[in-house]
Motif scaffolding. Sequence first.
Motif, PDB file in Angstrom:
ATOM      1  N   LEU A  32       0.825  -1.205   0.000  1.00  0.00           N
ATOM      2  CA  LEU A  32       0.000   0.000   0.000  1.00  0.00           C
ATOM      3  C   LEU A  32       0.863   1.260   0.000  1.00  0.00           C
ATOM      4  O   LEU A  32       0.570   2.227  -0.710  1.00  0.00           O
ATOM      5  CB  LEU A  32      -0.919   0.003   1.226  1.00  0.00           C
ATOM      6  N   VAL A  33       1.934   1.245   0.790  1.00  0.00           N
ATOM      7  CA  VAL A  33       2.832   2.401   0.856  1.00  0.00           C
ATOM      8  C   VAL A  33       3.510   2.628  -0.489  1.00  0.00           C
ATOM      9  O   VAL A  33       3.622   3.767  -0.961  1.00  0.00           O
ATOM     10  CB  VAL A  33       3.875   2.203   1.970  1.00  0.00           C
ATOM     11  N   VAL A  34       3.980   1.552  -1.121  1.00  0.00           N
ATOM     12  CA  VAL A  34       4.622   1.677  -2.437  1.00  0.00           C
ATOM     13  C   VAL A  34       3.627   2.229  -3.451  1.00  0.00           C
ATOM     14  O   VAL A  34       3.955   3.125  -4.251  1.00  0.00           O
ATOM     15  CB  VAL A  34       5.169   0.309  -2.902  1.00  0.00           C
ATOM     16  N   LEU A  35       2.399   1.715  -3.421  1.00  0.00           N
ATOM     17  CA  LEU A  35       1.357   2.196  -4.335  1.00  0.00           C
ATOM     18  C   LEU A  35       1.109   3.683  -4.131  1.00  0.00           C
ATOM     19  O   LEU A  35       1.029   4.451  -5.104  1.00  0.00           O
ATOM     20  CB  LEU A  35       0.064   1.400  -4.114  1.00  0.00           C
ATOM     21  N   TYR A  36       0.992   4.098  -2.868  1.00  0.00           N
ATOM     22  CA  TYR A  36       0.745   5.514  -2.605  1.00  0.00           C
ATOM     23  C   TYR A  36       1.922   6.373  -3.057  1.00  0.00           C
ATOM     24  O   TYR A  36       1.737   7.434  -3.657  1.00  0.00           O
ATOM     25  CB  TYR A  36       0.484   5.771  -1.120  1.00  0.00           C
ATOM     26  N   THR A  37       3.139   5.916  -2.771  1.00  0.00           N
ATOM     27  CA  THR A  37       4.323   6.702  -3.089  1.00  0.00           C
ATOM     28  C   THR A  37       4.452   6.937  -4.583  1.00  0.00           C
ATOM     29  O   THR A  37       4.823   8.026  -5.028  1.00  0.00           O
ATOM     30  CB  THR A  37       5.586   5.999  -2.555  1.00  0.00           C
ATOM     31  N   VAL A  38       4.133   5.923  -5.380  1.00  0.00           N
ATOM     32  CA  VAL A  38       4.220   6.067  -6.837  1.00  0.00           C
ATOM     33  C   VAL A  38       3.270   7.149  -7.335  1.00  0.00           C
ATOM     34  O   VAL A  38       3.670   8.083  -8.052  1.00  0.00           O
ATOM     35  CB  VAL A  38       3.909   4.713  -7.528  1.00  0.00           C
ATOM     36  N   PHE A  39       2.007   7.057  -6.945  1.00  0.00           N
ATOM     37  CA  PHE A  39       1.032   8.048  -7.424  1.00  0.00           C
ATOM     38  C   PHE A  39       1.244   9.410  -6.762  1.00  0.00           C
ATOM     39  O   PHE A  39       0.960  10.443  -7.366  1.00  0.00           O
ATOM     40  CB  PHE A  39      -0.384   7.541  -7.178  1.00  0.00           C
ATOM     41  N   PHE A  40       1.755   9.413  -5.529  1.00  0.00           N
ATOM     42  CA  PHE A  40       2.085  10.681  -4.867  1.00  0.00           C
ATOM     43  C   PHE A  40       3.189  11.408  -5.636  1.00  0.00           C
ATOM     44  O   PHE A  40       3.140  12.635  -5.806  1.00  0.00           O
ATOM     45  CB  PHE A  40       2.530  10.410  -3.432  1.00  0.00           C
ATOM     46  N   GLY A  41       4.183  10.652  -6.097  1.00  0.00           N
ATOM     47  CA  GLY A  41       5.260  11.273  -6.859  1.00  0.00           C
ATOM     48  C   GLY A  41       4.771  11.893  -8.146  1.00  0.00           C
ATOM     49  O   GLY A  41       5.136  13.031  -8.487  1.00  0.00           O
ATOM     50  N   ILE A  42       3.934  11.160  -8.886  1.00  0.00           N
ATOM     51  CA  ILE A  42       3.384  11.696 -10.139  1.00  0.00           C
ATOM     52  C   ILE A  42       2.525  12.923  -9.864  1.00  0.00           C
ATOM     53  O   ILE A  42       2.623  13.956 -10.547  1.00  0.00           O
ATOM     54  CB  ILE A  42       2.560  10.619 -10.864  1.00  0.00           C
ATOM     55  N   ASP A  43       1.671  12.826  -8.847  1.00  0.00           N
ATOM     56  CA  ASP A  43       0.777  13.921  -8.466  1.00  0.00           C
ATOM     57  C   ASP A  43       1.570  15.182  -8.148  1.00  0.00           C
ATOM     58  O   ASP A  43       1.244  16.278  -8.618  1.00  0.00           O
ATOM     59  CB  ASP A  43      -0.059  13.474  -7.267  1.00  0.00           C
ATOM     60  N   ASN A  44       2.631  15.044  -7.360  1.00  0.00           N
ATOM     61  CA  ASN A  44       3.370  16.227  -6.923  1.00  0.00           C
ATOM     62  C   ASN A  44       4.280  16.798  -8.002  1.00  0.00           C
ATOM     63  O   ASN A  44       4.558  18.005  -7.989  1.00  0.00           O
ATOM     64  CB  ASN A  44       4.178  15.902  -5.664  1.00  0.00           C
ATOM     65  N   MET A  45       4.727  15.979  -8.934  1.00  0.00           N
ATOM     66  CA  MET A  45       5.472  16.538 -10.066  1.00  0.00           C
ATOM     67  C   MET A  45       4.571  17.457 -10.883  1.00  0.00           C
ATOM     68  O   MET A  45       4.990  18.545 -11.309  1.00  0.00           O
ATOM     69  CB  MET A  45       6.035  15.404 -10.929  1.00  0.00           C
ATOM     70  N   ILE A  46       3.322  17.030 -11.078  1.00  0.00           N
ATOM     71  CA  ILE A  46       2.363  17.882 -11.791  1.00  0.00           C
ATOM     72  C   ILE A  46       2.029  19.116 -10.970  1.00  0.00           C
ATOM     73  O   ILE A  46       1.920  20.233 -11.494  1.00  0.00           O
ATOM     74  CB  ILE A  46       1.090  17.081 -12.128  1.00  0.00           C
ATOM     75  N   TRP A  47       1.862  18.945  -9.629  1.00  0.00           N
ATOM     76  CA  TRP A  47       1.517  20.060  -8.755  1.00  0.00           C
ATOM     77  C   TRP A  47       2.622  21.110  -8.722  1.00  0.00           C
ATOM     78  O   TRP A  47       2.349  22.315  -8.745  1.00  0.00           O
ATOM     79  CB  TRP A  47       1.234  19.519  -7.359  1.00  0.00           C
ATOM     80  N   ILE A  48       3.894  20.672  -8.701  1.00  0.00           N
ATOM     81  CA  ILE A  48       5.014  21.622  -8.702  1.00  0.00           C
ATOM     82  C   ILE A  48       5.019  22.431  -9.997  1.00  0.00           C
ATOM     83  O   ILE A  48       5.256  23.643  -9.989  1.00  0.00           O
ATOM     84  CB  ILE A  48       6.351  20.872  -8.508  1.00  0.00           C
ATOM     85  N   TYR A  49       4.718  21.746 -11.103  1.00  0.00           N
ATOM     86  CA  TYR A  49       4.608  22.478 -12.368  1.00  0.00           C
ATOM     87  C   TYR A  49       3.479  23.508 -12.299  1.00  0.00           C
ATOM     88  O   TYR A  49       3.632  24.651 -12.762  1.00  0.00           O
ATOM     89  CB  TYR A  49       4.359  21.510 -13.522  1.00  0.00           C
ATOM     90  N   MET A  50       2.346  23.120 -11.728  1.00  0.00           N
ATOM     91  CA  MET A  50       1.204  24.035 -11.644  1.00  0.00           C
ATOM     92  C   MET A  50       1.521  25.264 -10.811  1.00  0.00           C
ATOM     93  O   MET A  50       0.983  26.349 -11.060  1.00  0.00           O
ATOM     94  CB  MET A  50      -0.005  23.290 -11.065  1.00  0.00           C
ATOM     95  N   LEU A  51       2.394  25.123  -9.805  1.00  0.00           N
ATOM     96  CA  LEU A  51       2.760  26.263  -8.969  1.00  0.00           C
ATOM     97  C   LEU A  51       3.657  27.261  -9.695  1.00  0.00           C
ATOM     98  O   LEU A  51       3.840  28.384  -9.231  1.00  0.00           O
ATOM     99  CB  LEU A  51       3.461  25.784  -7.699  1.00  0.00           C
ATOM    100  N   THR A  52       4.224  26.853 -10.825  1.00  0.00           N
ATOM    101  CA  THR A  52       5.162  27.724 -11.535  1.00  0.00           C
ATOM    102  C   THR A  52       4.508  28.525 -12.652  1.00  0.00           C
ATOM    103  O   THR A  52       5.159  29.352 -13.273  1.00  0.00           O
ATOM    104  CB  THR A  52       6.302  26.884 -12.142  1.00  0.00           C
ATOM    105  N   VAL A  53       3.224  28.281 -12.918  1.00  0.00           N
ATOM    106  CA  VAL A  53       2.548  28.988 -14.000  1.00  0.00           C
ATOM    107  C   VAL A  53       1.319  29.707 -13.452  1.00  0.00           C
ATOM    108  O   VAL A  53       0.692  29.262 -12.485  1.00  0.00           O
ATOM    109  CB  VAL A  53       2.125  28.016 -15.128  1.00  0.00           C
ATOM    110  N   ALA A  54       1.005  30.830 -14.077  1.00  0.00           N
ATOM    111  CA  ALA A  54      -0.155  31.611 -13.634  1.00  0.00           C
ATOM    112  C   ALA A  54      -1.448  31.041 -14.196  1.00  0.00           C
ATOM    113  O   ALA A  54      -2.482  31.035 -13.530  1.00  0.00           O
ATOM    114  CB  ALA A  54       0.010  33.067 -14.061  1.00  0.00           C
ATOM    115  N   GLN A  55      -1.403  30.556 -15.432  1.00  0.00           N
ATOM    116  CA  GLN A  55      -2.592  30.012 -16.100  1.00  0.00           C
ATOM    117  C   GLN A  55      -2.378  28.517 -16.311  1.00  0.00           C
ATOM    118  O   GLN A  55      -1.619  28.109 -17.184  1.00  0.00           O
ATOM    119  CB  GLN A  55      -2.816  30.712 -17.442  1.00  0.00           C
ATOM    120  N   VAL A  56      -3.037  27.716 -15.495  1.00  0.00           N
ATOM    121  CA  VAL A  56      -2.844  26.267 -15.570  1.00  0.00           C
ATOM    122  C   VAL A  56      -3.769  25.688 -16.644  1.00  0.00           C
ATOM    123  O   VAL A  56      -4.983  25.880 -16.568  1.00  0.00           O
ATOM    124  CB  VAL A  56      -3.135  25.596 -14.210  1.00  0.00           C
TER     125      VAL A  56
END
Length: 313
Positions: free
Chosen positions: A238-262
């Motif tokens: 379960l932890v491995v499953l969460y970590t994988v999708f958490f990583g993908i989610d946060n890579m997208i989220w970090i990108y979203m924080l760098t742009v004004a118009q998502v």
Amino acid sequence: MDLCITIKGVSFLLQSGLGVLGNLSVLMAYAHITYIESYLQPVDRILAHLAFSNMLQLLTRSVPQTVVIFGLHNLLDDSGCKVVMYTHRIHRALSICLTCMLSVFQALTITPSAGPHLTKLKSRLSQLVVPIFVGLWLLNMIVCIALPLYTIAPRNGTVPPFTLNLGFCHVKFPNNQVYVAIGTAFSTRDFAFVAVMLASSGYILVLLHKHSRQVRSIRRTQQGTSMEMRAAKSVIMLVVLYTVFFGIDNMIWIYMLTVAQVPATVVDMRAFFSACYATFSPLLMISTNKKIKERMVCAAGEQLSEDSEKQKF
């Protein structure tokens, strides 16, 4: 309907349907266990709560997203958007917190008692579950309290800067500083819980390795210990499953924080990947948890027996 929109709609529809059905099945299995045994182990209570939070997460994000993709707009007004988004953020946060709690409790459960303090703590685990649940609810309700202030129903026209266009709702931040500050607060909380989760899971792996070496050397082990080790392996998955999708989610989220118009496509991608854990975790629970599997097999057997009896008449 455009092919891309159709694919996106079907993807969210399958994700929502599979996830809600899976989490509901886990909850019904634990409800039956509670009815029969009148008691749930601490880890089982955490898994049941996790299934509930995952189901609410899907109902308040993936389901409205699916409805909007298939053309039903103006689904919610301002008040409805605030309630739905606040509920979603709380249960999304609880999902990571409960997974972290699950790994810590499982690590404590299989830890050899090396002193009176640890023995006392292990004996009190069942008493700590509800207070920790209450603490996690309060923590996430406080952390997420700012989000409803900026959540509104979609307006006609273009999407202004620093606004997350979720399709069924908009999250409109007043400026870049507030946008980044709220995003940083969410990310800091998430990374803190992931760090604890990974640390406790690493410790579980060390204990599992030691246990496997002991089993090879003495060729015997107690049944209770074997059950705990199997439960620990399912927690690791379960932890491995969460970590994988958490990583993908946060890579997208970090990108979203760098742009004004998502772009709306990026928002949809993050919504899909952030909900994947809520969709696939109940399937993992069902396949690895002996108690849940037995309840579901038992229910299926009873249904087949009823059908056979009806056919006789």
